[in-house]
Design a protein around this motif. Structure first.
Motif, PDB file in Angstrom:
ATOM      1  N   THR A 123      37.299  25.355  41.853  1.00 21.70           N
ATOM      2  CA  THR A 123      37.052  25.902  40.521  1.00 21.70           C
ATOM      3  C   THR A 123      36.788  27.399  40.681  1.00 21.70           C
ATOM      4  N   LEU A 124      37.501  28.208  39.905  1.00 19.21           N
ATOM      5  CA  LEU A 124      37.295  29.662  39.970  1.00 19.21           C
ATOM      6  C   LEU A 124      36.564  30.119  38.716  1.00 19.21           C
ATOM      7  N   ILE A 125      35.496  30.875  38.908  1.00 16.66           N
ATOM      8  CA  ILE A 125      34.749  31.430  37.778  1.00 16.66           C
ATOM      9  C   ILE A 125      34.791  32.946  37.946  1.00 16.66           C
ATOM     10  N   LEU A 126      35.509  33.608  37.030  1.00 21.83           N
ATOM     11  CA  LEU A 126      35.828  35.021  37.220  1.00 21.83           C
ATOM     12  C   LEU A 126      35.359  35.834  36.013  1.00 21.83           C
ATOM     13  N   GLN A 127      34.586  36.855  36.283  1.00 22.93           N
ATOM     14  CA  GLN A 127      34.063  37.677  35.179  1.00 22.93           C
ATOM     15  C   GLN A 127      34.331  39.148  35.505  1.00 22.93           C
ATOM     16  N   PRO A 128      35.545  39.629  35.179  1.00 24.72           N
ATOM     17  CA  PRO A 128      35.883  41.011  35.520  1.00 24.72           C
ATOM     18  C   PRO A 128      35.190  42.016  34.601  1.00 24.72           C
ATOM     19  N   GLN A 129      34.848  43.183  35.169  1.00 25.11           N
ATOM     20  CA  GLN A 129      34.245  44.262  34.348  1.00 25.11           C
ATOM     21  C   GLN A 129      35.316  45.082  33.667  1.00 25.11           C
ATOM     22  N   THR A 130      36.472  45.193  34.343  1.00 26.29           N
ATOM     23  CA  THR A 130      37.587  45.978  33.809  1.00 26.29           C
ATOM     24  C   THR A 130      38.876  45.245  34.179  1.00 26.29           C
ATOM     25  N   SER A 131      40.002  45.698  33.622  1.00 21.00           N
ATOM     26  CA  SER A 131      41.334  45.188  33.998  1.00 21.00           C
ATOM     27  C   SER A 131      41.445  43.670  33.904  1.00 21.00           C
ATOM     28  N   GLY A 132      40.845  43.101  32.871  1.00 18.69           N
ATOM     29  CA  GLY A 132      40.974  41.658  32.646  1.00 18.69           C
ATOM     30  C   GLY A 132      42.418  41.263  32.436  1.00 18.69           C
ATOM     31  N   ASN A 133      43.202  42.179  31.835  1.00 22.56           N
ATOM     32  CA  ASN A 133      44.620  41.874  31.608  1.00 22.56           C
ATOM     33  C   ASN A 133      45.363  41.695  32.936  1.00 22.56           C
ATOM     34  N   ASP A 134      45.029  42.550  33.918  1.00 28.22           N
ATOM     35  CA  ASP A 134      45.693  42.441  35.229  1.00 28.22           C
ATOM     36  C   ASP A 134      45.331  41.105  35.895  1.00 28.22           C
ATOM     37  N   ARG A 180      41.867  27.350  37.623  1.00 27.44           N
ATOM     38  CA  ARG A 180      42.130  26.418  38.726  1.00 27.44           C
ATOM     39  C   ARG A 180      43.620  26.517  39.072  1.00 27.44           C
ATOM     40  N   PHE A 181      43.963  26.284  40.323  1.00 28.37           N
ATOM     41  CA  PHE A 181      45.372  26.342  40.694  1.00 28.37           C
ATOM     42  C   PHE A 181      46.131  25.144  40.127  1.00 28.37           C
ATOM     43  N   GLY A 182      47.332  25.431  39.626  1.00 30.58           N
ATOM     44  CA  GLY A 182      48.215  24.365  39.143  1.00 30.58           C
ATOM     45  C   GLY A 182      48.486  24.491  37.663  1.00 30.58           C
ATOM     46  N   GLY A 183      49.771  24.415  37.325  1.00 28.32           N
ATOM     47  CA  GLY A 183      50.159  24.348  35.921  1.00 28.32           C
ATOM     48  C   GLY A 183      50.177  25.675  35.192  1.00 28.32           C
ATOM     49  N   GLY A 184      49.802  26.742  35.868  1.00 23.92           N
ATOM     50  CA  GLY A 184      49.792  28.044  35.183  1.00 23.92           C
ATOM     51  C   GLY A 184      51.191  28.616  35.064  1.00 23.92           C
ATOM     52  N   THR A 185      51.449  29.318  33.969  1.00 22.00           N
ATOM     53  CA  THR A 185      52.755  29.954  33.765  1.00 22.00           C
ATOM     54  C   THR A 185      52.510  31.411  33.338  1.00 22.00           C
ATOM     55  N   PRO A 186      53.525  32.281  33.534  1.00 22.25           N
ATOM     56  CA  PRO A 186      53.315  33.696  33.182  1.00 22.25           C
ATOM     57  C   PRO A 186      52.894  33.870  31.718  1.00 22.25           C
ATOM     58  N   LEU A 187      52.000  34.812  31.506  1.00 20.40           N
ATOM     59  CA  LEU A 187      51.475  35.069  30.166  1.00 20.40           C
ATOM     60  C   LEU A 187      52.169  36.284  29.564  1.00 20.40           C
ATOM     61  N   SER A 188      52.265  36.301  28.261  1.00 19.45           N
ATOM     62  CA  SER A 188      52.855  37.465  27.577  1.00 19.45           C
ATOM     63  C   SER A 188      51.854  38.623  27.650  1.00 19.45           C
ATOM     64  N   PRO A 189      52.321  39.873  27.384  1.00 22.57           N
ATOM     65  CA  PRO A 189      51.376  41.001  27.431  1.00 22.57           C
ATOM     66  C   PRO A 189      50.156  40.779  26.529  1.00 22.57           C
ATOM     67  N   GLY A 190      50.357  40.268  25.334  1.00 24.19           N
ATOM     68  CA  GLY A 190      49.218  40.027  24.431  1.00 24.19           C
ATOM     69  C   GLY A 190      48.254  38.997  24.996  1.00 24.19           C
ATOM     70  N   GLU A 191      48.819  37.930  25.562  1.00 21.35           N
ATOM     71  CA  GLU A 191      47.962  36.863  26.139  1.00 21.35           C
ATOM     72  C   GLU A 191      47.180  37.371  27.348  1.00 21.35           C
ATOM     73  N   GLN A 192      47.709  38.419  27.999  1.00 27.05           N
ATOM     74  CA  GLN A 192      46.976  38.972  29.139  1.00 27.05           C
ATOM     75  C   GLN A 192      45.698  39.694  28.675  1.00 27.05           C
ATOM     76  N   LEU A 204      44.206  38.801  25.547  1.00 24.64           N
ATOM     77  CA  LEU A 204      43.390  37.801  24.842  1.00 24.64           C
ATOM     78  C   LEU A 204      44.084  36.453  24.995  1.00 24.64           C
ATOM     79  N   SER A 205      43.528  35.637  25.853  1.00 23.01           N
ATOM     80  CA  SER A 205      44.204  34.374  26.179  1.00 23.01           C
ATOM     81  C   SER A 205      44.036  33.357  25.051  1.00 23.01           C
ATOM     82  N   LYS A 206      44.923  32.362  25.074  1.00 26.94           N
ATOM     83  CA  LYS A 206      44.845  31.255  24.115  1.00 26.94           C
ATOM     84  C   LYS A 206      43.490  30.561  24.229  1.00 26.94           C
ATOM     85  N   GLN A 207      43.001  30.454  25.458  1.00 24.60           N
ATOM     86  CA  GLN A 207      41.736  29.743  25.694  1.00 24.60           C
ATOM     87  C   GLN A 207      40.557  30.522  25.104  1.00 24.60           C
TER      88      GLN A 207
END
Ligand code: SAM
Length: 232
Positions: free
Chosen positions: A116-127, A158-170, A172-175
């Motif tokens: 399980t990955l728990i990630l809290q970026p300060q900047t560059s969340g889109n990257d 988590r690894f698995g099932g991920g697909t490339p995101l559009s620029p907007g989703e990068q 602000l994600s659907k989740q």
């Protein structure tokens, strides 16, 4: 004595499963790992930091708060010193999203759904979101939190099932959109304002910019998402 932690770190801690074995990468003072152990949320914590000084502070704090028997400490770059069999949860908080992507890329063993990955970026969340999508990690949930006048988001992936995101989703994600957070309108405003300034700045400079169309697309998508959010 209980260790006090910020709302921002609590938001990470809240996503840790009961009994988890946690690697806190970029642990700095070690507060998060110590809190997780004191609360009985985590059973073991590997605290790692690139720099010796913060790590020594984490060692001292763990002694002070009585958790050193369930912690190990490393001065190391990213996940380099972590034994893959010793943890099931990896937390990275307080660094740039690009740095987190680099850390994950350097440790191919994290491409396994048992982590399980728990990630809290300060900047560059889109990257970071772009990286996760491109490398096949799926974002399971995102949460927003306000702390000290700033908004932070925490990604559970988590690894698995991920697909490339559009620029907007990068940006602000659907989740995150589905999180129903009351902070979403403010988050929308902040991201849209920042992207608008970026796009206008590049256009004003009248110089070629390889990422102009990426920012323009992201902004258009965000404006559309906001319209739908306001009148579903
Ligand atoms: C701003 S602090 C954040 C501390 C804590 N995780 C938090 O969110 O409050 C960032 C920490 O990450 C560490 N760091 C930066 N790059 C790193 C890397 N590649 N590997 C491990 N630690 C790193 C820094 O030394 C610093 O202690």
């Amino acid at each position: 004595m209980k260790i006090p932690i910020s709302q921002r770190l609590l938001c990470c801690a809240d996503q840790v499963a009961q009994g988890a074995r946690v690697a806190d990468i970029g642990c700095d003072h070690g507060y998060l790992g110590i809190w997780l152990l004191q609360e009985g949320r985590a059973s073991y914590v590997v605290a790692s930091d690139l720099r010796e000084q913060p790590l020594q502070k984490a060692v001292e704090n763990s002694r002070l708060f009585g958790t050193s028997d369930r912690m190990e400490f490393h001065v190391a770059d990213g996940l380099a010193a972590v034994d893959p069999d010793s943890v099931d949860t990896i937390i990275c908080a307080g660094m740039g999203g690009d740095c987190m992507a680099h850390i994950l890329e350097q440790a191919p063993w994290v491409r396994d759904p048992r982590y399980t990955l728990i990630l809290q970026p300060q900047t560059s969340g889109n990257d970071l979101r772009r990286y996760l999508g491109e490398r096949g990690f799926s974002i399971e949930a995102e949460r927003l939190v306000r702390d000290g006048g700033f908004l932070y988001f925490t990604i559970l992936a988590r690894f698995g099932g991920g697909t490339p995101l559009s620029p907007g989703e990068q940006y602000l994600s659907k989740q995150l959109l589905e999180s129903g957070s009351e902070l979403l309108p403010e988050y929308f405003d902040r991201v849209i304002n920042a992207l608008t300034k970026t796009v206008e700045g590049i256009r004003r400079s009248k110089k070629e910019h390889e990422k102009l169309s990426y920012f323009e697309t992201a902004l258009q998508e965000l404006l559309e998402m906001r319209k739908q959010y306001d009148s579903p």
